[in-house]
Design a protein around this motif. Structure first.
Motif, PDB file in Angstrom:
ATOM      1  N   THR A 109      14.038  50.767  17.898  1.00 21.06           N
ATOM      2  CA  THR A 109      13.255  51.654  18.757  1.00 21.06           C
ATOM      3  C   THR A 109      12.050  52.205  17.999  1.00 21.06           C
ATOM      4  O   THR A 109      11.928  52.022  16.775  1.00 21.06           O
ATOM      5  CB  THR A 109      14.117  52.834  19.223  1.00 21.06           C
ATOM      6  OG1 THR A 109      14.501  53.602  18.064  1.00 21.06           O
ATOM      7  CG2 THR A 109      15.372  52.345  19.951  1.00 21.06           C
ATOM      8  N   ALA A 110      11.186  52.922  18.721  1.00 23.93           N
ATOM      9  CA  ALA A 110      10.052  53.573  18.076  1.00 23.93           C
ATOM     10  C   ALA A 110      10.532  54.587  17.039  1.00 23.93           C
ATOM     11  O   ALA A 110       9.992  54.673  15.928  1.00 23.93           O
ATOM     12  CB  ALA A 110       9.170  54.252  19.126  1.00 23.93           C
ATOM     13  N   GLU A 111      11.556  55.352  17.410  1.00 21.33           N
ATOM     14  CA  GLU A 111      12.118  56.323  16.467  1.00 21.33           C
ATOM     15  C   GLU A 111      12.709  55.617  15.253  1.00 21.33           C
ATOM     16  O   GLU A 111      12.556  56.066  14.113  1.00 21.33           O
ATOM     17  CB  GLU A 111      13.191  57.161  17.167  1.00 21.33           C
ATOM     18  CG  GLU A 111      13.810  58.237  16.296  1.00 21.33           C
ATOM     19  CD  GLU A 111      14.875  59.045  17.026  1.00 21.33           C
ATOM     20  OE1 GLU A 111      15.465  59.943  16.405  1.00 21.33           O
ATOM     21  OE2 GLU A 111      15.120  58.774  18.224  1.00 21.33           O
ATOM     22  N   ARG A 133       9.955  54.448  12.988  1.00 18.78           N
ATOM     23  CA  ARG A 133       9.410  55.568  12.226  1.00 18.78           C
ATOM     24  C   ARG A 133      10.278  55.852  11.000  1.00 18.78           C
ATOM     25  O   ARG A 133       9.767  56.109   9.904  1.00 18.78           O
ATOM     26  CB  ARG A 133       9.338  56.805  13.130  1.00 18.78           C
ATOM     27  CG  ARG A 133       8.601  57.976  12.499  1.00 18.78           C
ATOM     28  CD  ARG A 133       7.117  57.736  12.481  1.00 18.78           C
ATOM     29  NE  ARG A 133       6.416  58.808  11.777  1.00 18.78           N
ATOM     30  CZ  ARG A 133       5.099  58.898  11.693  1.00 18.78           C
ATOM     31  NH1 ARG A 133       4.330  57.984  12.249  1.00 18.78           N
ATOM     32  NH2 ARG A 133       4.535  59.891  11.049  1.00 18.78           N
ATOM     33  N   PRO A 146       3.162  48.543  22.750  1.00 17.84           N
ATOM     34  CA  PRO A 146       3.462  49.899  23.229  1.00 17.84           C
ATOM     35  C   PRO A 146       4.371  50.677  22.281  1.00 17.84           C
ATOM     36  O   PRO A 146       4.118  51.856  21.980  1.00 17.84           O
ATOM     37  CB  PRO A 146       4.128  49.653  24.586  1.00 17.84           C
ATOM     38  CG  PRO A 146       3.562  48.347  25.043  1.00 17.84           C
ATOM     39  CD  PRO A 146       3.444  47.529  23.796  1.00 17.84           C
ATOM     40  N   THR A 147       5.409  50.042  21.770  1.00 22.19           N
ATOM     41  CA  THR A 147       6.322  50.724  20.855  1.00 22.19           C
ATOM     42  C   THR A 147       5.684  50.928  19.488  1.00 22.19           C
ATOM     43  O   THR A 147       5.905  51.955  18.830  1.00 22.19           O
ATOM     44  CB  THR A 147       7.636  49.938  20.720  1.00 22.19           C
ATOM     45  OG1 THR A 147       8.175  49.695  22.015  1.00 22.19           O
ATOM     46  CG2 THR A 147       8.649  50.705  19.890  1.00 22.19           C
ATOM     47  N   GLU A 198       3.532  54.003  19.609  1.00 19.77           N
ATOM     48  CA  GLU A 198       4.359  55.210  19.581  1.00 19.77           C
ATOM     49  C   GLU A 198       4.879  55.476  18.172  1.00 19.77           C
ATOM     50  O   GLU A 198       4.927  56.634  17.721  1.00 19.77           O
ATOM     51  CB  GLU A 198       5.532  55.044  20.552  1.00 19.77           C
ATOM     52  CG  GLU A 198       6.404  56.272  20.691  1.00 19.77           C
ATOM     53  CD  GLU A 198       7.553  56.076  21.670  1.00 19.77           C
ATOM     54  OE1 GLU A 198       8.447  56.950  21.704  1.00 19.77           O
ATOM     55  OE2 GLU A 198       7.559  55.052  22.395  1.00 19.77           O
ATOM     56  N   SER A 199       5.233  54.422  17.456  1.00 20.51           N
ATOM     57  CA  SER A 199       5.809  54.595  16.121  1.00 20.51           C
ATOM     58  C   SER A 199       4.788  55.068  15.094  1.00 20.51           C
ATOM     59  O   SER A 199       5.169  55.560  14.024  1.00 20.51           O
ATOM     60  CB  SER A 199       6.436  53.277  15.644  1.00 20.51           C
ATOM     61  OG  SER A 199       5.457  52.332  15.259  1.00 20.51           O
ATOM     62  N   GLU A 232       2.588  57.460  15.520  1.00 16.37           N
ATOM     63  CA  GLU A 232       2.230  58.865  15.745  1.00 16.37           C
ATOM     64  C   GLU A 232       3.330  59.772  15.207  1.00 16.37           C
ATOM     65  O   GLU A 232       4.510  59.554  15.519  1.00 16.37           O
ATOM     66  CB  GLU A 232       2.033  59.130  17.247  1.00 16.37           C
ATOM     67  CG  GLU A 232       0.824  58.442  17.847  1.00 16.37           C
ATOM     68  CD  GLU A 232      -0.489  59.068  17.388  1.00 16.37           C
ATOM     69  OE1 GLU A 232      -0.448  60.169  16.790  1.00 16.37           O
ATOM     70  OE2 GLU A 232      -1.540  58.458  17.630  1.00 16.37           O
ATOM     71  N   LYS A 236      -5.518  53.988  14.198  1.00 12.57           N
ATOM     72  CA  LYS A 236      -4.116  53.935  13.785  1.00 12.57           C
ATOM     73  C   LYS A 236      -3.874  52.892  12.695  1.00 12.57           C
ATOM     74  O   LYS A 236      -2.873  52.945  11.989  1.00 12.57           O
ATOM     75  CB  LYS A 236      -3.220  53.641  14.990  1.00 12.57           C
ATOM     76  CG  LYS A 236      -3.213  54.757  16.036  1.00 12.57           C
ATOM     77  CD  LYS A 236      -2.356  54.383  17.229  1.00 12.57           C
ATOM     78  CE  LYS A 236      -2.156  55.576  18.168  1.00 12.57           C
ATOM     79  NZ  LYS A 236      -3.409  56.216  18.599  1.00 12.57           N
TER      80      LYS A 236
END
Length: 304
Positions: free
Chosen positions: A86-88, A91, A115-116, A119-120, A122, A148
């Motif tokens: 996942t994005a989380e 990260r 898209p993911t 998000e990752s 940020e 980014k």
């Protein structure tokens, strides 16, 4: 309903959210949720990316928008091997690599998961982000990465349309990739090196790996770089690491079923040294060894 148009193939299919869910796989053969096969410190990139100690914090994503017949990472680019993240989770992967001493976060073939990925990234990471790709990228997709990504690391594989179609299923490769590289340069501007460490802070490194029998095309690649960039603007990496992999090693493509010869590499290297291209890298003959292909065993990814 989201129809995927992230890459130049513009499949316009509704990709599954995750593997096994309802939907249609496009050219990349991947769901929307990222899959990756390895996240670890990598010491075999260009010196200004890998450094001399920490290495590059490299995340190898599954799937690809090219699926070249000679791909050294075919197990994940074409074979689909990988673990969902996942994005989380991504990260956390980045933070783990930075804690281990990574000089940068190096995203390998990430575009079909944009898209993911966005998000990752940020908030902004404390180290540069490297966007490591095959060059076959849509300008509109790259524009979403502005601010980014600090370092772009694209391939520039072919000028010849027949070779691009035969080996990478992308006849329009050169037209697409050159526009993409110009957009990358627009975003980063001239490259900047840290004067103390020699590490790249921002900029574009254009990679070109010479294929057996394609020295003429390699010279045309060098000509394009020389015509579009001056000294101090981009770095150029001439790669001699070709070894037959994937379908190229199976006998289906006999003309590229052997390693690059020393004579072929020397011919192109001499041409490069005689060209106006001044900034960049060349490789030793020892780089053409399958031992440098990473082990795609889920290191740094499993459980994320």
């Amino acid at each position: 309903m989201t129809l995927c148009t992230l890459c130049p193939h513009e499949c316009r299919v509704e990709r599954p959210v995750i593997d096994g869910a309802a939907g249609t796989y496009g050219y990349c053969r991947m769901p929307w949720q990222p899959k990756a096969a390895r996240a670890a410190l990598h010491l075999w990139e260009e010196p200004c990316i890998s450094g001399t100690s920490g290495g590059s914090g490299t995340v190898f994503f599954s799937g690809c928008t090219l699926q070249c017949v000679f791909c050294q990472n075919s197990e994940i680019s074409c074979g689909g091997k990988g673990w969902p993240v996942t994005a989380e989770g991504l990260r956390q992967v980045y933070q783990n690599l930075i804690t281990q001493g990574a000089h940068n976060i190096n995203l390998v073939t990430p575009s079909h998961f944009l898209p993911t990925i966005l998000e990752s990234l940020e908030p902004k990471l404390p180290v540069p982000v490297v966007y490591n790709c095959g060059g076959y990228e849509k300008v509109e997709t790259l524009q979403q990465l502005e601010g980014k990504v600090q370092i772009y690391l694209p391939d520039l594989k072919y000028v010849n349309e027949e070779a691009a179609l035969h080996y990478s299923h992308a006849k329009d490769y050169f037209a697409i990739a050159t526009k993409a590289i110009l957009e990358m340069y627009r975003q980063t501007g001239p490259y900047q090196l840290d004067q103390e460490t020699g590490l790249l802070k921002k900029g574009v490194i254009i990679r070109h790996m010479i294929l057996p029998g394609q020295t003429k095309d390699s010279k045309r690649i060098i000509d394009w770089v020389a015509d579009h960039f001056g000294p101090g603007e981009v770095l150029f990496s001439l790669m001699r690491q070709y070894v037959p992999c994937s379908k190229a090693a199976s006998g289906q493509y006999p003309e590229i079923a052997s390693p690059l010869s020393d004579e072929e590499y020397q011919e192109v290297e001499d041409y490069l040294f005689q060209s106006p291209v001044e900034d960049g890298f060349v490789q030793e003959a020892s780089s053409a060894d399958s031992q440098f292909i990473p082990l795609f065993d889920g290191t740094g990814i499993k459980g994320m």
